[in-house]
Design a protein around this motif. Structure first.
Motif, PDB file in Angstrom:
ATOM      1  N   UNK A   1      36.669  47.909  36.639  1.00  0.00           N
ATOM      2  CA  UNK A   1      38.048  47.902  36.162  1.00  0.00           C
ATOM      3  C   UNK A   1      38.167  48.988  35.103  1.00  0.00           C
ATOM      4  N   UNK A   2      39.028  49.936  35.395  1.00  0.00           N
ATOM      5  CA  UNK A   2      39.115  51.152  34.594  1.00  0.00           C
ATOM      6  C   UNK A   2      39.898  50.907  33.305  1.00  0.00           C
ATOM      7  N   UNK A   3      39.320  51.326  32.186  1.00  0.00           N
ATOM      8  CA  UNK A   3      40.046  51.310  30.921  1.00  0.00           C
ATOM      9  C   UNK A   3      40.504  52.744  30.642  1.00  0.00           C
TER      10      UNK A   3
ATOM     11  N   UNK B   1      44.669  45.296  39.622  1.00  0.00           N
ATOM     12  CA  UNK B   1      45.500  44.217  39.053  1.00  0.00           C
ATOM     13  C   UNK B   1      44.728  42.910  38.943  1.00  0.00           C
ATOM     14  N   UNK B   2      43.599  42.815  39.634  1.00  0.00           N
ATOM     15  CA  UNK B   2      42.827  41.567  39.604  1.00  0.00           C
ATOM     16  C   UNK B   2      41.834  41.512  38.442  1.00  0.00           C
ATOM     17  N   UNK B   3      41.961  42.411  37.505  1.00  0.00           N
ATOM     18  CA  UNK B   3      41.003  42.451  36.386  1.00  0.00           C
ATOM     19  C   UNK B   3      40.819  41.073  35.746  1.00  0.00           C
ATOM     20  N   UNK B   4      41.896  40.334  35.562  1.00  0.00           N
ATOM     21  CA  UNK B   4      41.801  39.016  34.927  1.00  0.00           C
ATOM     22  C   UNK B   4      42.023  37.886  35.931  1.00  0.00           C
TER      23      UNK B   4
ATOM     24  N   UNK C   1      44.208  33.013  40.324  1.00  0.00           N
ATOM     25  CA  UNK C   1      44.204  32.291  39.044  1.00  0.00           C
ATOM     26  C   UNK C   1      44.686  33.168  37.898  1.00  0.00           C
ATOM     27  N   UNK C   2      45.213  34.313  38.190  1.00  0.00           N
ATOM     28  CA  UNK C   2      45.667  35.219  37.126  1.00  0.00           C
ATOM     29  C   UNK C   2      46.846  34.598  36.364  1.00  0.00           C
TER      30      UNK C   2
END
Lengths: 394, 394, 394, 394
Positions: free
Chosen positions: A34-36, B104-107, B111-112
């Motif tokens: 996941x890119x910051x 978009x699924x980073x978090x 269950x986001x």
């Protein structure tokens, strides 16, 4: 200044932590990255970020360098690093060879059955020593990812022999004030055995390599249930504790921020060090962070880690060593435990903040980071570069 | 044909294994990827490779598809898949949504905390159901990578609620003969908690989703020390065992080839299934491989896995269920254990080979693979494409 | 005699296993003891039982003795033991001190903060050496149960110092042909730390004690996920593998019969020893059983264990070491693994039985035990004595 | 009264903990028992001790009873208990059947293959319900030690069926306001499988037994690495969290005092409960201690545990639930975590002491215990009785 304040201030006065250059860059899990937008994309940005962490905390004056990523020209990169050191007020710390990325290392590097691969890997070790000398770095920090995934597929015993030769050759290149830190890890990326899997292997291998080889304890690299503070105690006893890689884990990863899962364990590790000193022992320990933040903001996570390390180190400094020894040797279990954990449960944060203020540092470095706008700035500046790096491993 | 031969032949006659399309492509660990020149680089090559494994073994007639990687045009890809099925004599198997790769699924996905992300993820689930319908695939196989890395950072309880809604919405789209397989995994890529962490969570979530939702057991996804065959027994008892993802692990990775670390455990798992059948129980179990071979040759590893599964399934078929029940209920421990493990220690390989020959299949599929020259051919053909894919994650 | 038979016969010709006297007596868990009527109630019965196991198997010529339980009069018991040796055709093996049972050992024995307790424990060690000399036993086998249950309650570091002194004092008493075997265990009965918790601690402590101190590996005494065969390889490399305590475990107990949970692991351990020998290495390894059978019949379990050890040792002997080395060093993973596990999956039981017959021994010792009526006889004879021993710990 | 004080006081006002009668008696490990002279030797002394803990802490008004040990005459013991309740100002709490001690339970109790043993065990369950009714106790707390030590020796599946019948029969006897608490444990005293090994098994079994059956979470009964607070969250979500057995462990024992190894985990467990309440959830949770102190003084350990539970419960009460939810749902990871652990690191001890003082209780119950001279008194009074109980299991 009362007793607690004196202890905390004295402890913090000599406590320094090294930052990892790779902790500022985008990294991920095997499932993706996941890119910051604000992640560092080159060595100059890593120095800038590390310098900012040091400016905010005042206790992170060095940055660990990764040869392949940070010094692509080998010794030829030294001048550039020198300039960055000046520019950002932070020095080069430990030098970390890379023995896992080249395709020739598929079946191992220093332990590869192919002598030519072993030579390439050993040469890289020796080059790392040279780079360290050129940079004035004391420690070469070896993490060996070698191992095997399946029973029967590699000879554990022959590989021990090959590793012995490689580390002896590396040790022979050390200047007299340099050290070779030997890390261990039970698994990953090798999944059946890792050639240096536990502290016993790292220690006996270091002994065979020579007197300047000592052991590096990564807090995340142990089988579940392992008593890490006991290992620390043994290494102190053996005079072989070279340093730490700080991080935490819940199950089997080792890249969570220090103390985020089990802060009491970190306290107990620091206690062993304080206890060793209190009983007249000597040690020379490099405290280093080795974390890779996939979800947390990289700057925030790094500042948070430094602050957490300070707080837990300060809590451990509050233990009354003389009184504790007395209770321990009287086998007054509950009294000893209460004394011990009262230190852990004491809220040292005001004292740590006071110490920071006394040094002209921001009382709360996380707040100061936010107020500085630094993350917003680097996010704007680096967003385009990071976007092009892609995030998927598929 | 003696009794052992009859048992082995009968067992093998109905034992089929699904291959994972992703097991033929280059993958790696978080530290990098070692490139195999013959790895599949697109869906056509994956079908070719899977077709070859099926040709050699005769028991792998389906290939699991990964929506994002194999069906980039969603339902629009169906025609292409249909043609590949025809061409390579292998059908589409379970359909695997991808809920972990999009930034978009980073978090989290289903269950986001963000409703729009949850909607995107749920839509992808529903699209996967539609694709499965179009392909005539029965099973949608959900691996949910959602979770959190740090205590306090996400609400475990609210996320349970969100997941319940998403799976109910997915279940509502199932045709009456379709199934939703719900997988669980204790950690990775989330390191503090994974939203579906154990079989209890997967089972109760499946129950809430609806009657066509059942549990998928990945043999590598359990805490150390867990008795997996007992979980299998409970799921059989509850009528909720939907299938397996086969692999093995020593410590905490789950991508080693089946039975490579603990073959006796695989035997015991198969025994529970045979025992359930012998006592009149009914089950409908999809046997699937879920492995990603970083070091072993991909074709060799896949053929080896199919053969290993057959052998261990055959060994378990040798257990005399009636006699074992009698000894178990008489608490004749040593006699029961000896009967049980005599089946494990019986060398069934000649019988398995005889069964293969009786079906016109190569007696030893690994030897046949080698003799076929297939790996050499694909290595030549695909080398350039794989070389350009790079191997480093740095 | 074909190649496989030669290898198996040669392996079995030199493979001997020591029986534990305590494995014939009633023992239990902390929740209670299930009484077996035929359990041995005194040293004479233990010798009788061990003699019977040796008569049936022909490969268990020694019995390990536990000083406190088997030699209550210390050296004064030696004559009685001598007579039992003659009577039952079995000799005394390793001598096992007891440092956990006396109430003074509540907070440790050799590591107790109280010098008078340490002296008592050290004296017991030295007495054990004297007993061993008197009995002609070579090995003194130290299992140290010392440790602590709670953080902060004992000084890990001071205890290392005390233990060093105690073992040096013990080593000084050894005859030149005697050995001190140092065992390690990660936990239980101490639950926070055990003073000798892993092989690294046992090895460095043995080194400090003196050249005749070596390490004892108990197969059940490792953190979950530990690669035990790798530890064996390192100890062989270091010339410090003194022997084994054989048993198995699923989660955290260590008293299950050898190979009952993971037979492939035992095979891999034996392989390391065969590989070491094949490459010209020398070793002097005492193979000992350390099991306590709560549920299985004690005689049956012991005979079963000896037979299992033989079979797995024989399977490991089938590995073609020269060919395996070649494949390993060529990194031919799948070929190497197939060669390796083909040995494991070969059914050696007929060869083992043939070897037994060639020595005039019963082909199947478990059957022979049953036919002998021995268990019925001792159950009748000892039932009354065992009944009065009670079963509850409440 | 500031906000923190209000939160702590409100939390402590409704927090009660049940003491285990068996925590006051001498117990041990399988290696032996270290005798404490002041340990309780009968039910009257257990009530006296529990009453003293309640007097010192004010929050332990009930004591869990163990049928076999505390109510040897079954319902006939009820009158004696009634008198003790009056005398010591403490009531009977949960009723604990004993299904592990009788010799007939060697191969199981409710899951024994022998129907007559199952009947005996079921009758004991029903008698326990009757006793609970007679004593006015709401909860029957089932810990089932059943299982097997070896693969193949018992039928996992048939045993599930037998257990279902037994619990249904027990449930049928419950009064409408009673509950059956179903505990789970991964291993010990059974070492290969335990019939109720995890929360999924306990939960589905409870569901089958009936609506008044719920799950009991023993904090020490989980595989290493398990996220216990997540299980708590799921059970709250399912409305099936009946209560806790509090203790701690480092590796695999479960009898260490609560929070002694990992206090942050206990905090996180309490947080899930506070979060559930804050979001409008309802729960009915019995907080019970289940510890057996081998080395710590029994009275000290029990008082220490109660105080620790209060402190960690109070810390968790400090979490600002509304603010935390906001940060969580905004995925502000570092801010959420800092808010969360700031509560943990806040020193609540002064507030807890203030709460105690406000109730007329000693501010520091451990100090008060010491000053009371109670332990000295009972040590004198009970020393002779305890001495005769012996300490060795050999």
């Amino acid at each position: 200044m009362n007793d607690a304040q004196q202890k905390v201030f004295a402890a913090l006065d000599h406590f320094r932590i090294e930052l990892p250059s790779w902790g500022f860059a985008n990294t991920g899990t095997r499932f993706g990255k996941f890119i910051q937008p604000g992640a560092a994309t080159n060595i100059a940005e890593k120095f800038a970020d590390a310098g900012m962490v040091n400016k905010l905390t005042g206790v992170a004056p060095t940055v660990a360098l990764h040869v392949l990523w940070d010094l692509p020209k080998g010794e030829g990169s030294v001048n550039e690093i020198r300039q960055l050191e000046q520019q950002h007020g932070i020095r080069s710390g430990s030098i970390n060879p890379n023995l896992f990325q080249d395709q020739v290392y598929k079946f191992g590097s220093l332990c590869n059955p192919d002598p030519s691969v072993r030579k390439q890997a050993t040469d890289h070790m020796i080059e790392s020593v040279q780079i360290a000398k050129a940079l004035g770095s004391r420690d070469i920090s070896l993490w060996l990812s070698d191992g095997a995934n399946y029973p029967g597929t590699q000879s554990i015993q022959r590989r021990i022999g090959w590793l012995t030769e490689a580390l002896a050759a590396t040790h022979a290149e050390l200047a007299t004030d340099q050290r070779l830190l030997v890390e261990y890890k039970p698994f990953e990326p090798a999944f059946y055995f890792t050639d240096l899997a536990d502290w016993g292997m790292a220690y006996t291998m270091a002994k065979q390599a020579g007197p300047q080889a000592v052991v590096l304890v990564d807090t995340g690299h142990h089988a579940l249930g392992t008593n890490i503070e006991q290992i620390v105690a043994w290494l102190l006893h053996l005079g072989a504790l070279g340093g730490f890689h700080f991080n935490d884990r819940k199950f089997a990863d080792d890249d969570l921020t220090l103390g985020s899962i089990d802060p009491y364990q970190v306290f107990r590790i620091f206690h062993e060090i304080h206890a060793h000193t209190a009983s007249g022992g000597r040690s020379d320990i490099a405290y280093m962070i080795d974390q890779s933040h996939n979800l947390k903001g990289k700057m925030e996570a790094m500042v948070q880690t430094v602050a957490t390390a300070q707080e837990l180190y300060a809590r451990a400094a509050l233990v009354d060593q003389a009184k504790l020894s007395e209770l321990q040797d009287a086998c007054a279990l509950v009294e000893a435990e209460e004394l011990f954990r009262n230190a852990f449960f004491t809220d040292v944060r005001p004292l740590v903040q006071a110490w920071r203020s006394s040094k002209g540092l921001p009382a709360d470095p996380l707040v100061a980071l936010k107020e500085s706008g630094y993350v917003d700035t680097i996010s704007r500046e680096r967003a385009a570069k990071n976007a092009s790096s892609g995030g998927s491993y598929a």
